[in-house]
Write an enzyme that holds these catalytic residues in place. Sequence first.
Site, short mmCIF file in Angstrom:
data_model
loop_
_atom_site.label_atom_id
_atom_site.label_comp_id
_atom_site.label_asym_id
_atom_site.label_seq_id
_atom_site.Cartn_x
_atom_site.Cartn_y
_atom_site.Cartn_z
N HIS A 401 37.85 42.01 33.70
CA HIS A 401 37.55 42.34 35.10
C HIS A 401 37.92 41.18 36.03
CE1 HIS A 401 34.84 43.94 38.40
NE2 HIS A 401 34.83 42.65 38.69
N GLU A 402 37.44 39.99 35.70
CA GLU A 402 37.63 38.86 36.60
C GLU A 402 39.09 38.41 36.66
OE1 GLU A 402 35.58 37.52 38.79
OE2 GLU A 402 34.15 39.07 38.24
N HIS A 405 41.07 40.37 39.04
CA HIS A 405 41.01 39.89 40.43
C HIS A 405 42.15 38.91 40.69
CE1 HIS A 405 37.48 41.89 41.81
NE2 HIS A 405 36.65 41.28 40.97
N GLU A 434 37.35 45.89 43.41
CA GLU A 434 36.37 45.93 42.32
C GLU A 434 36.68 47.04 41.34
OE1 GLU A 434 34.12 43.79 41.49
OE2 GLU A 434 34.51 42.54 43.24
N HIS A 498 30.73 46.89 45.18
CA HIS A 498 30.49 47.41 43.84
C HIS A 498 29.98 48.85 43.89
CE1 HIS A 498 30.39 43.03 43.32
NE2 HIS A 498 30.92 43.27 42.13
#
Length: 605
Positions: A401-402, A405, A434, A498
């Site tokens: 996920h990160e 980004h 997100e 989110h």
Amino acid sequence: MRGPHIRSLAVAVAVTTTATGLAGTAFAGPATGAERATALTDSGTSTSAASVVKAARAAAFAHASATGVTRGDELRAQDVLIDPEGARHVRFIRTHQGMPVLGGDLVVHLSHKLAYTGVTRAAEQSVKLATTQAKLTADEAEAKAAAVAKGDAGTAQLVVDARDGGAALAYQIPVSDSSTAEATGTSTVVVDAVTGKVRSNTPDSDEFLSPKLLDTLREHGETLNPATATGTAVQPNSLMAAAAASRAVHYPVTASGTGTSLFVGKVPLTTTRTARTSYLLKDPTRWGTETRDAKGKELENFAQGKKFTTTNDKWGNGAVSHRDSAAVDAQYGITKTLDFYKKTFGRKGIANNGKAARGMVHFGKKVANAFWDSTCGCMLYGDGDGDMFKKPLVVLDVTGHELTHGVVDATAKLEPTRVDADGNQYGEAGSLNESLADIFGSNVEFSANNAKNPPNYLIGEKLGLAQKFLRRLDHPSLDKLEGTVDYWSPQVYDAEVHAGSGVSSHAYYLLAEGSGSKKIGGFAYDSPTYDGSTVTGIGRAKATAIFYRALTRYMVSTTDFHDARIATLKAAADLYGANSTAYKTVDQAWAAVNVTVANTPAARH
């Protein structure tokens, strides 16, 4: 969450081409923004990066009514993508009268003959300043930034802020040691140079857990203590290892080690052997990707992290008591994320520039979060606060996920519309960011296919939450902690990012797997639709290809959900044809989450 990603105009130009319709780097320019040309052969025609950029820049000015480019603007290429069918896409960042334009990014689309075919632009209007004379001095702007971000202001830079539908002369100021930013303590503040109004104050790190969610968890009294997992390691071939040991070795060399992680069991790790009995947790086969130890400090400089070394190429013991254990999870997660992007899209590294990805564990004192930090250009993992979070946040889908980004950072740079005083971010572009991080983070699990961390469409299922997951793509509103939504409504435009992410995550799941109940890989899903329609999925591979192509070709910093619908339709047409089942299912999936042509807001930016 994510930072503003508007601090610098230094860019790398990358030209990509592949036989599958997905990106694979064939040219990478320096990170200084210089547009260095490299010849490519595409469908028998020699094309240079410089000629593509030159043609796109000329087209942007020739079609000013469509692109919004005006006198006083300069365009600098950030990305050049060449598709197998010959289409070219050049992503530009803009300056106006020498000042960076926030929200001024655009992508110019060309045919294989370099003819203009269209544009995707962040700002709906041309950049026209009412005045170029600042009433505030730089010192005054810095003082205001320091006060609002509660930290130490750096040097103010004049910019044009075109993010809210206008064009305002403003100062952009970096602030360090900011008490309004979690953990890393850096923020970017934008102050109106005429009125003195603070236009934005955005933390520069991308925290996995939002301030709002952390408050909710504390109110619920939840303690997150995810179960660890151990398993059998994949060992290097003993005969090969013995043969290698018997030969003369010139160090450093690539080595095959074993790590015992907190969450994914025993795993193989590619490492660097620096001497006969000395190994470094650095992967030469993945551009030198490395994990280091922040030693409890809030470091944003990777070079200051302590290197992980061993004498036997064995790392960690599966317990938090061993500092290497968290590093094993981090290194494994980072390399598996890189592998997913390379195997699936031919993407060479997070920024597609063939450079290492980096991580630091044991970041700060009692930090209950994980971050993508654009200042460091690396992942930062806290150890937990010892109260609500008992273990480091080095879970696989958190890393996927990160780091996604970081991929968005290198492409569309999707921006939140606003940030409140607590650091919570709002707006559809931020929600889309997100969502993409959840979508591709989930895909990292599928790509890794680790039995100790079975792949699924759930996010944060190993965190030990009472609801058994943090977010989920098939039925987002089952996430009661963040109030994630299933469908679009006008209220979503200012939703916390989110919570709002559910709209496009749900559309992606419907596109991939379809509506209704089903069991996939031992996990049960039941995906509803807004209008009661039945959607038949086209498969995860095609859905993922469409969303990635949409991100890299057709999304910009202000892309909202209705824009994302158009972007994914264009991507589906590129990959599979405008009359294809895939194209029609993209349209059905967005309608099933209530994103349609009919309800497109008249004014969104």
